[in-house]
Design a protein around this motif. Sequence first.
Motif, mmCIF file in Angstrom:
data_model
loop_
_atom_site.group_PDB
_atom_site.id
_atom_site.type_symbol
_atom_site.label_atom_id
_atom_site.label_comp_id
_atom_site.label_asym_id
_atom_site.label_seq_id
_atom_site.Cartn_x
_atom_site.Cartn_y
_atom_site.Cartn_z
ATOM 1 N N GLN A 34 0.998 -0.552 -0.092
ATOM 2 C CA GLN A 34 0.189 0.499 -0.150
ATOM 3 C C GLN A 34 0.896 1.306 -0.407
ATOM 4 O OE1 GLN A 34 -3.538 0.136 -0.077
ATOM 5 N NE2 GLN A 34 -3.147 -1.977 -1.078
ATOM 6 N N THR A 35 1.980 1.206 0.989
ATOM 7 C CA THR A 35 2.577 3.091 1.340
ATOM 8 C C THR A 35 3.711 2.634 0.717
ATOM 9 O OG1 THR A 35 3.568 2.336 3.358
ATOM 10 C CG2 THR A 35 1.420 2.977 3.000
ATOM 11 N N ALA A 36 4.271 3.793 0.431
ATOM 12 C CA ALA A 36 5.897 3.799 0.113
ATOM 13 C C ALA A 36 6.905 2.858 1.187
ATOM 14 C CB ALA A 36 6.738 5.304 -0.536
ATOM 15 N N GLN A 42 5.134 12.033 -2.995
ATOM 16 C CA GLN A 42 4.094 12.573 -2.997
ATOM 17 C C GLN A 42 3.103 13.067 -2.142
ATOM 18 O OE1 GLN A 42 2.108 10.582 -6.690
ATOM 19 N NE2 GLN A 42 4.107 12.672 -8.506
ATOM 20 N N ASP A 43 3.471 10.949 -1.369
ATOM 21 C CA ASP A 43 2.311 10.463 -0.368
ATOM 22 C C ASP A 43 2.258 12.297 1.885
ATOM 23 O OD1 ASP A 43 0.522 9.501 -1.477
ATOM 24 O OD2 ASP A 43 1.728 7.639 -1.256
ATOM 25 N N GLU A 44 3.790 12.840 1.609
ATOM 26 C CA GLU A 44 4.168 13.422 2.247
ATOM 27 C C GLU A 44 4.710 12.836 3.467
ATOM 28 O OE1 GLU A 44 1.767 16.824 3.187
ATOM 29 O OE2 GLU A 44 1.626 17.399 1.218
ATOM 30 N N ILE A 45 5.615 11.344 3.063
ATOM 31 C CA ILE A 45 5.400 10.306 4.070
ATOM 32 C C ILE A 45 7.283 10.477 3.568
ATOM 33 C CG2 ILE A 45 6.051 8.031 4.461
ATOM 34 C CD1 ILE A 45 3.381 7.780 2.931
ATOM 35 N N PHE A 46 8.205 10.790 2.728
ATOM 36 C CA PHE A 46 9.476 11.005 2.806
ATOM 37 C C PHE A 46 9.360 12.909 2.602
ATOM 38 C CE2 PHE A 46 10.355 6.716 0.380
ATOM 39 C CZ PHE A 46 9.271 5.969 1.239
ATOM 40 N N ARG A 47 10.354 13.150 3.367
ATOM 41 C CA ARG A 47 11.068 14.808 3.114
ATOM 42 C C ARG A 47 10.863 14.932 1.184
ATOM 43 N NH1 ARG A 47 16.522 14.067 5.865
ATOM 44 N NH2 ARG A 47 17.046 15.805 4.333
ATOM 45 N N ASN A 48 10.457 16.055 1.705
ATOM 46 C CA ASN A 48 10.409 16.768 -0.315
ATOM 47 C C ASN A 48 12.015 17.313 -0.364
ATOM 48 O OD1 ASN A 48 10.353 19.501 0.823
ATOM 49 N ND2 ASN A 48 7.847 19.741 0.419
ATOM 50 N N ASP A 49 12.583 17.569 0.262
ATOM 51 C CA ASP A 49 13.989 18.512 -0.159
ATOM 52 C C ASP A 49 15.274 17.234 0.095
ATOM 53 O OD1 ASP A 49 14.467 17.751 2.771
ATOM 54 O OD2 ASP A 49 15.175 18.431 3.550
ATOM 55 N N ILE A 50 14.744 15.728 -0.464
ATOM 56 C CA ILE A 50 15.691 14.720 -0.695
ATOM 57 C C ILE A 50 15.652 15.078 -2.580
ATOM 58 C CG2 ILE A 50 15.561 13.670 1.473
ATOM 59 C CD1 ILE A 50 13.378 11.650 -0.674
ATOM 60 N N ASP A 51 17.542 14.420 -2.897
ATOM 61 C CA ASP A 51 18.049 14.572 -3.435
ATOM 62 C C ASP A 51 17.727 13.145 -4.136
ATOM 63 O OD1 ASP A 51 19.881 14.056 -5.695
ATOM 64 O OD2 ASP A 51 21.585 15.405 -5.704
ATOM 65 N N LYS A 52 16.747 12.807 -4.754
ATOM 66 C CA LYS A 52 15.697 11.392 -5.558
ATOM 67 C C LYS A 52 17.072 10.549 -6.155
ATOM 68 C CE LYS A 52 11.939 13.721 -7.045
ATOM 69 N NZ LYS A 52 11.120 14.512 -7.363
ATOM 70 N N ASP A 93 14.656 0.023 8.048
ATOM 71 C CA ASP A 93 14.620 1.662 9.335
ATOM 72 C C ASP A 93 15.556 2.387 9.067
ATOM 73 O OD1 ASP A 93 13.582 2.196 11.986
ATOM 74 O OD2 ASP A 93 15.721 1.538 13.217
ATOM 75 N N MET A 94 17.246 2.384 8.731
ATOM 76 C CA MET A 94 18.074 2.687 9.410
ATOM 77 C C MET A 94 17.352 4.151 7.228
ATOM 78 S SD MET A 94 21.591 1.360 9.913
ATOM 79 C CE MET A 94 21.634 -0.018 8.943
ATOM 80 N N ILE A 95 17.104 3.270 5.996
ATOM 81 C CA ILE A 95 17.035 4.741 5.373
ATOM 82 C C ILE A 95 15.466 4.780 5.570
ATOM 83 C CG2 ILE A 95 15.836 4.079 3.151
ATOM 84 C CD1 ILE A 95 18.090 1.471 2.535
ATOM 85 N N VAL A 96 14.682 4.940 5.939
ATOM 86 C CA VAL A 96 13.607 5.359 6.531
ATOM 87 C C VAL A 96 13.563 5.815 7.261
ATOM 88 C CG1 VAL A 96 10.596 4.856 6.924
ATOM 89 C CG2 VAL A 96 11.899 3.543 5.614
ATOM 90 N N ARG A 97 14.682 6.001 7.901
ATOM 91 C CA ARG A 97 14.936 6.843 9.347
ATOM 92 C C ARG A 97 15.440 8.150 8.070
ATOM 93 N NH1 ARG A 97 15.214 6.139 14.771
ATOM 94 N NH2 ARG A 97 14.323 3.853 15.362
ATOM 95 N N GLY A 98 16.506 7.594 7.556
ATOM 96 C CA GLY A 98 16.470 9.705 6.367
ATOM 97 C C GLY A 98 15.511 9.913 5.678
ATOM 98 N N LEU A 99 14.729 9.462 5.269
ATOM 99 C CA LEU A 99 14.062 10.082 4.231
ATOM 100 C C LEU A 99 12.679 10.407 4.974
ATOM 101 C CD1 LEU A 99 13.623 6.837 1.840
ATOM 102 C CD2 LEU A 99 14.736 8.949 1.228
ATOM 103 N N THR A 100 12.245 10.171 6.350
ATOM 104 C CA THR A 100 11.538 10.826 7.366
ATOM 105 C C THR A 100 11.121 12.400 7.313
ATOM 106 O OG1 THR A 100 11.046 9.632 8.914
ATOM 107 C CG2 THR A 100 9.836 8.837 6.809
ATOM 108 N N TYR A 101 10.489 12.767 7.557
ATOM 109 C CA TYR A 101 10.836 14.174 8.354
ATOM 110 C C TYR A 101 10.353 13.539 10.350
ATOM 111 C CZ TYR A 101 8.109 16.554 4.604
ATOM 112 O OH TYR A 101 8.221 17.120 3.800
#
Length: 195
Positions: free
Chosen positions: A77-79, A139-149, A185-193
Amino acid sequence: MKKNKPKYTQIIDAAVKVIAENGYHSSQVSKIAKQAGVADGTIYLYFKNKEDILVSLFQQKMGNFIQKIEEETNSQQTAVEKLLKLIEKHFEQLTADHHLAIVTQLELRQSNKELRLKINEVLKRYLTVIDQIIEEGIQDEIFRNDIDKRLVRQMIFGTLDEAVTNWVMKEQHYDLVEQAGAVHDMIVRGLTYRT
């Protein structure tokens, strides 16, 4: 089409085993033919040379690998869930076939530049899956929008790639799949607000 013929698959599977056990440079076409149970000449009905076998092997095996990852991530369902599934499937598929893991993590690295470019073509489809997950998370505002994709994609792929390489180098003495949750967990912590 040749790729649908049983002997093509037999040769590909034999090549994975022979290259994993002997190294690419020491894997003569005759060894691959013997492992596949075909005459040396039969190989040349399907492949131009040993390099063509390696590229074809990667295209076929990684094509299947990526297809399974696409199917599994699309069922989430989610990213965040998709990213976990991607990591789990990446680790599961390579731990299920240690010969393929040796070939992808060690032998392909020693190939020439032209061969690596062909391999990178195959990987584009996988990187697209990662890009889509990142984009969906933003887009779902789960990950930060200021990241270099692009950088995030390289970091995700690089982390998974290095984890598998380390597992191969340590001769598979631990459960790689068990690490999926911690890596996720480590990757998501870096991507989320941060809250």
